[in-house]
Design a protein around this motif. Structure first.
Motif, PDB file in Angstrom:
ATOM      1  N   LEU A  89      52.958  37.541  57.456  1.00 52.99           N
ATOM      2  CA  LEU A  89      52.185  38.731  57.806  1.00 52.99           C
ATOM      3  C   LEU A  89      52.183  39.740  56.667  1.00 52.99           C
ATOM      4  O   LEU A  89      51.159  40.374  56.386  1.00 52.99           O
ATOM      5  CB  LEU A  89      52.758  39.368  59.071  1.00 52.99           C
ATOM      6  CG  LEU A  89      52.581  38.548  60.360  1.00 52.99           C
ATOM      7  CD1 LEU A  89      53.434  39.114  61.477  1.00 52.99           C
ATOM      8  CD2 LEU A  89      51.112  38.509  60.769  1.00 52.99           C
ATOM      9  N   GLY A  90      53.323  39.898  55.993  1.00 55.63           N
ATOM     10  CA  GLY A  90      53.379  40.798  54.845  1.00 55.63           C
ATOM     11  C   GLY A  90      52.492  40.321  53.704  1.00 55.63           C
ATOM     12  O   GLY A  90      51.817  41.123  53.046  1.00 55.63           O
ATOM     13  N   TYR A  91      52.485  39.016  53.471  1.00 60.67           N
ATOM     14  CA  TYR A  91      51.623  38.444  52.426  1.00 60.67           C
ATOM     15  C   TYR A  91      50.153  38.724  52.742  1.00 60.67           C
ATOM     16  O   TYR A  91      49.371  39.138  51.871  1.00 60.67           O
ATOM     17  CB  TYR A  91      51.876  36.940  52.356  1.00 60.67           C
ATOM     18  CG  TYR A  91      51.313  36.253  51.142  1.00 60.67           C
ATOM     19  CD1 TYR A  91      52.084  36.086  49.991  1.00 60.67           C
ATOM     20  CD2 TYR A  91      50.020  35.742  51.134  1.00 60.67           C
ATOM     21  CE1 TYR A  91      51.582  35.437  48.874  1.00 60.67           C
ATOM     22  CE2 TYR A  91      49.501  35.100  50.035  1.00 60.67           C
ATOM     23  CZ  TYR A  91      50.287  34.946  48.901  1.00 60.67           C
ATOM     24  OH  TYR A  91      49.780  34.306  47.795  1.00 60.67           O
ATOM     25  N   LEU A  92      49.775  38.496  54.002  1.00 59.70           N
ATOM     26  CA  LEU A  92      48.397  38.748  54.410  1.00 59.70           C
ATOM     27  C   LEU A  92      48.046  40.221  54.283  1.00 59.70           C
ATOM     28  O   LEU A  92      46.941  40.583  53.849  1.00 59.70           O
ATOM     29  CB  LEU A  92      48.207  38.279  55.851  1.00 59.70           C
ATOM     30  CG  LEU A  92      46.789  38.336  56.422  1.00 59.70           C
ATOM     31  CD1 LEU A  92      45.869  37.386  55.664  1.00 59.70           C
ATOM     32  CD2 LEU A  92      46.799  37.985  57.906  1.00 59.70           C
ATOM     33  N   PHE A  93      48.988  41.089  54.632  1.00 61.99           N
ATOM     34  CA  PHE A  93      48.755  42.528  54.582  1.00 61.99           C
ATOM     35  C   PHE A  93      48.596  43.005  53.142  1.00 61.99           C
ATOM     36  O   PHE A  93      47.663  43.761  52.826  1.00 61.99           O
ATOM     37  CB  PHE A  93      49.930  43.252  55.249  1.00 61.99           C
ATOM     38  CG  PHE A  93      49.661  44.681  55.606  1.00 61.99           C
ATOM     39  CD1 PHE A  93      49.175  45.016  56.853  1.00 61.99           C
ATOM     40  CD2 PHE A  93      49.885  45.705  54.700  1.00 61.99           C
ATOM     41  CE1 PHE A  93      48.931  46.337  57.191  1.00 61.99           C
ATOM     42  CE2 PHE A  93      49.642  47.021  55.024  1.00 61.99           C
ATOM     43  CZ  PHE A  93      49.159  47.341  56.274  1.00 61.99           C
ATOM     44  N   VAL A  94      49.480  42.566  52.252  1.00 56.74           N
ATOM     45  CA  VAL A  94      49.469  43.041  50.869  1.00 56.74           C
ATOM     46  C   VAL A  94      48.311  42.438  50.078  1.00 56.74           C
ATOM     47  O   VAL A  94      47.561  43.152  49.406  1.00 56.74           O
ATOM     48  CB  VAL A  94      50.819  42.738  50.188  1.00 56.74           C
ATOM     49  CG1 VAL A  94      50.735  43.017  48.687  1.00 56.74           C
ATOM     50  CG2 VAL A  94      51.923  43.570  50.815  1.00 56.74           C
ATOM     51  N   PHE A  95      48.170  41.119  50.149  1.00 56.04           N
ATOM     52  CA  PHE A  95      47.154  40.457  49.325  1.00 56.04           C
ATOM     53  C   PHE A  95      45.787  40.416  49.995  1.00 56.04           C
ATOM     54  O   PHE A  95      44.759  40.500  49.315  1.00 56.04           O
ATOM     55  CB  PHE A  95      47.614  39.039  48.979  1.00 56.04           C
ATOM     56  CG  PHE A  95      48.753  38.990  48.014  1.00 56.04           C
ATOM     57  CD1 PHE A  95      48.573  39.317  46.685  1.00 56.04           C
ATOM     58  CD2 PHE A  95      50.019  38.636  48.434  1.00 56.04           C
ATOM     59  CE1 PHE A  95      49.627  39.289  45.785  1.00 56.04           C
ATOM     60  CE2 PHE A  95      51.082  38.604  47.550  1.00 56.04           C
ATOM     61  CZ  PHE A  95      50.890  38.929  46.220  1.00 56.04           C
ATOM     62  N   GLY A  96      45.761  40.284  51.328  1.00 58.08           N
ATOM     63  CA  GLY A  96      44.472  40.217  52.007  1.00 58.08           C
ATOM     64  C   GLY A  96      43.842  41.577  52.226  1.00 58.08           C
ATOM     65  O   GLY A  96      42.709  41.824  51.814  1.00 58.08           O
ATOM     66  N   TRP A  97      44.604  42.490  52.854  1.00 53.47           N
ATOM     67  CA  TRP A  97      44.067  43.807  53.192  1.00 53.47           C
ATOM     68  C   TRP A  97      44.070  44.746  51.992  1.00 53.47           C
ATOM     69  O   TRP A  97      43.015  45.130  51.481  1.00 53.47           O
ATOM     70  CB  TRP A  97      44.846  44.378  54.365  1.00 53.47           C
ATOM     71  CG  TRP A  97      44.890  45.869  54.524  1.00 53.47           C
ATOM     72  CD1 TRP A  97      45.997  46.635  54.641  1.00 53.47           C
ATOM     73  CD2 TRP A  97      43.785  46.788  54.613  1.00 53.47           C
ATOM     74  NE1 TRP A  97      45.675  47.963  54.787  1.00 53.47           N
ATOM     75  CE2 TRP A  97      44.316  48.090  54.780  1.00 53.47           C
ATOM     76  CE3 TRP A  97      42.403  46.638  54.554  1.00 53.47           C
ATOM     77  CZ2 TRP A  97      43.518  49.221  54.887  1.00 53.47           C
ATOM     78  CZ3 TRP A  97      41.597  47.784  54.666  1.00 53.47           C
ATOM     79  CH2 TRP A  97      42.152  49.037  54.834  1.00 53.47           C
ATOM     80  N   LEU A  98      45.247  45.105  51.491  1.00 54.64           N
ATOM     81  CA  LEU A  98      45.327  46.144  50.472  1.00 54.64           C
ATOM     82  C   LEU A  98      44.762  45.671  49.125  1.00 54.64           C
ATOM     83  O   LEU A  98      43.913  46.349  48.534  1.00 54.64           O
ATOM     84  CB  LEU A  98      46.782  46.591  50.313  1.00 54.64           C
ATOM     85  CG  LEU A  98      47.397  47.299  51.529  1.00 54.64           C
ATOM     86  CD1 LEU A  98      48.884  47.531  51.319  1.00 54.64           C
ATOM     87  CD2 LEU A  98      46.681  48.622  51.800  1.00 54.64           C
ATOM     88  N   SER A  99      45.207  44.523  48.639  1.00 51.46           N
ATOM     89  CA  SER A  99      44.720  44.042  47.342  1.00 51.46           C
ATOM     90  C   SER A  99      43.277  43.576  47.432  1.00 51.46           C
ATOM     91  O   SER A  99      42.495  43.774  46.500  1.00 51.46           O
ATOM     92  CB  SER A  99      45.618  42.908  46.835  1.00 51.46           C
ATOM     93  OG  SER A  99      46.939  43.350  46.654  1.00 51.46           O
ATOM     94  N   GLY A 100      42.917  42.943  48.563  1.00 57.44           N
ATOM     95  CA  GLY A 100      41.526  42.534  48.730  1.00 57.44           C
ATOM     96  C   GLY A 100      40.578  43.717  48.739  1.00 57.44           C
ATOM     97  O   GLY A 100      39.522  43.695  48.098  1.00 57.44           O
ATOM     98  N   LEU A 101      40.961  44.787  49.451  1.00 58.05           N
ATOM     99  CA  LEU A 101      40.130  45.994  49.454  1.00 58.05           C
ATOM    100  C   LEU A 101      40.105  46.626  48.074  1.00 58.05           C
ATOM    101  O   LEU A 101      39.056  47.103  47.613  1.00 58.05           O
ATOM    102  CB  LEU A 101      40.657  46.984  50.489  1.00 58.05           C
ATOM    103  CG  LEU A 101      39.814  48.251  50.665  1.00 58.05           C
ATOM    104  CD1 LEU A 101      38.475  47.912  51.317  1.00 58.05           C
ATOM    105  CD2 LEU A 101      40.559  49.294  51.506  1.00 58.05           C
ATOM    106  N   GLY A 102      41.268  46.635  47.392  1.00 55.72           N
ATOM    107  CA  GLY A 102      41.316  47.225  46.051  1.00 55.72           C
ATOM    108  C   GLY A 102      40.395  46.506  45.080  1.00 55.72           C
ATOM    109  O   GLY A 102      39.624  47.140  44.353  1.00 55.72           O
TER     110      GLY A 102
END
Length: 457
Positions: free
Chosen positions: A325-338
């Motif tokens: 879940l942390g991987y998805l949150f960091v790389f999917g949500w935050l980094s993906g949006l960035g």
């Protein structure tokens, strides 16, 4: 953004440095040096995590805020000197912290004292950056809602940096106080929540309200759910962290209150996502540009991460699935949006620098003429696919599949970075290209022809 708005002097330095830090962190993952399966407390994992959270996401957020807070508040940045002072504290501080983590891993010539020294420098940089943004906000009262999100995010930024310095002191001091030892042993989750949930997510929520409405020509008036999203998300996170800290200090379990705070914050995140869906459906720009499409992908992964965290907590599997879940949150949500917003922000700022002064004096290219969406689209697809693959690999604890996903993710990010580099070097004599169309989203309702925008840039 107003056409006549200037480009912040230090924004591109922050954004470029952030991308470099992200590529370095992904290289460590792809090479197998940092392995999320080893747990968050492993020294090698801490190196990669702080490259991402400080080097990539924090520099990205601060650089973007120096440019867009003045736009959101229709005022000027409080200081053009504080950004470079903040940068010159954060980058060496991060380097010193990484050396300290290497010392924890037993690397020769690395000293544990570098950890609190680096933490103090990073916190100093955060304070300088927060003062600059906060003073800009203070001069623009009363604040629009996106700016209020940013203000709360700054508070969590300082809390995150202070907690990190406490952890560093607990590791480095020969006889640390009892509270620091207890915080280092039990407060890691609170540190993560303050950073990922408070600083990054609240700031991303506020900025995305403004950027997505601007880039999609969508209504930007806050709805009641927008105010509720702010209050519930910030309030829930504060309740979770405050009760957790109280429990550590008083040596009392506060799990019920922490769970209540997490639930409240989750409801706030759900209301935010509902608002964003409304923006996509109510937009006037029928055909979306690539940055808006990829932002939708990041937002979808945010929804999956929030829902998955709730289900895992409800069924007692949060600890088991925390890494995924942390991987998805960091790389999917935050980094993906960035990455998705960088694909628009970099050419946008470049256009202002190179072509803005020529507007009205002859034909100039559009912002979209500075990028090649068909060439960039496969790399965004590869990036999000690799993130999902890596998340699945963590669910099944497969080191081989995780390494494969990390390599694919690094390749995708590298080529996206190459597209950003190309956008920074346009032909100053370029002419407008024929207008094209982006791809519609499946949940977008048809827009009457009379309401469709003919704006091309």
């Amino acid at each position: 953004m107003m056409i006549g708005a200037g480009v912040s002097r230090w924004t591109m330095l922050h954004l470029g440095s952030a991308v470099v830090a992200f590529l370095v962190a992904e290289t460590l993952l792809a090479a197998g040096y940092a392995d999320p399966l080893d747990g968050l407390r492993a020294p090698a994992t801490l190196v990669a995590v702080h490259l991402i959270t400080i080097g990539w996401l924090s520099l990205l957020m601060l650089g973007a805020l120096y440019q867009f807070v003045p736009v959101i508040t229709t005022t000027s940045l409080f200081s053009q000197r504080l950004p470079i002072l903040s940068f010159c504290a954060i980058v060496p501080g991060l380097a010193a912290m990484l050396v300290g983590f290497l010392a924890l891993d037993g690397v020769a010539y690395a000293h544990i004292a570098c950890l609190p020294i680096g933490g103090a420098l990073v916190l100093t940089g955060f304070i300088l950056g927060a003062i600059n943004v906060a003073m800009t906000l203070w001069r623009a009262r009363p604040l629009p809602l996106p700016a209020v999100f940013v203000a709360f995010g700054l508070g969590f930024l300082l809390l995150t940096g202070l907690a990190g310095l406490c952890f560093a002191l607990a590791f480095a001091l020969p006889n640390p106080p009892r509270f620091l030892l207890a915080l280092a042993g039990q407060g890691l989750l609170l540190h993560v929540v303050a950073g990922l949930g408070g600083w990054f997510t609240l700031t991303a929520m506020g900025v995305s309200y403004r950027l997505l409405s601007m880039f999609m020509l969508a209504p930007d008036e806050p709805r009641p759910t927008s105010y509720a999203a702010l209050g519930l998300t910030a309030g829930g996170l504060f309740l979770l962290i405050a009760t957790g800290l109280f429990g550590i200090a008083a040596e009392r379990p506060m799990a019920v209150y922490e769970a209540a705070g997490a639930l409240i914050a989750g409801i706030g995140a759900a209301l935010y996502l509902a608002d964003i869906v409304h923006l996509y459906r109510a937009r006037k720009r029928r055909h979306l540009e690539l940055n808006s499409i990829t932002a939708a992908g990041a937002l979808a992964l945010f929804a999956v991460a929030v829902a998955g965290s709730g289900l895992a907590a409800a069924f007692g599997g949060l600890e088991r699935f925390a890494g995924a879940l942390g991987y998805l949150f960091v790389f999917g949500w935050l980094s993906g949006l960035g990455l998705s917003q960088l694909y628009k922000i970099v050419p946008f700022l470049t256009w202002l620098e190179v072509f803005g002064k020529r507007l009205g004096k002859g034909p100039v290219p559009r912002v979209q003429d500075l990028v090649d969406e068909p060439r960039a689209r496969p790399w965004f697809i590869l990036y999000f696919s690799a993130v999902l693959f890596g998340t699945a690999a963590l669910v099944f604890a497969s080191a081989i599949l995780l390494r494969f996903a990390a390599v694919a993710q690094l390749v995708a990010t590298g080529f996206i970075a190459l597209e950003l580099w190309r956008a920074r070097r346009p032909d100053p004599d370029a002419a407008p290209k024929p207008m094209g169309q982006g791809a519609p989203l499946p949940f977008a309702r048809p827009i009457p022809p009379s309401n469709r925008s003919t704006h091309g840039g």
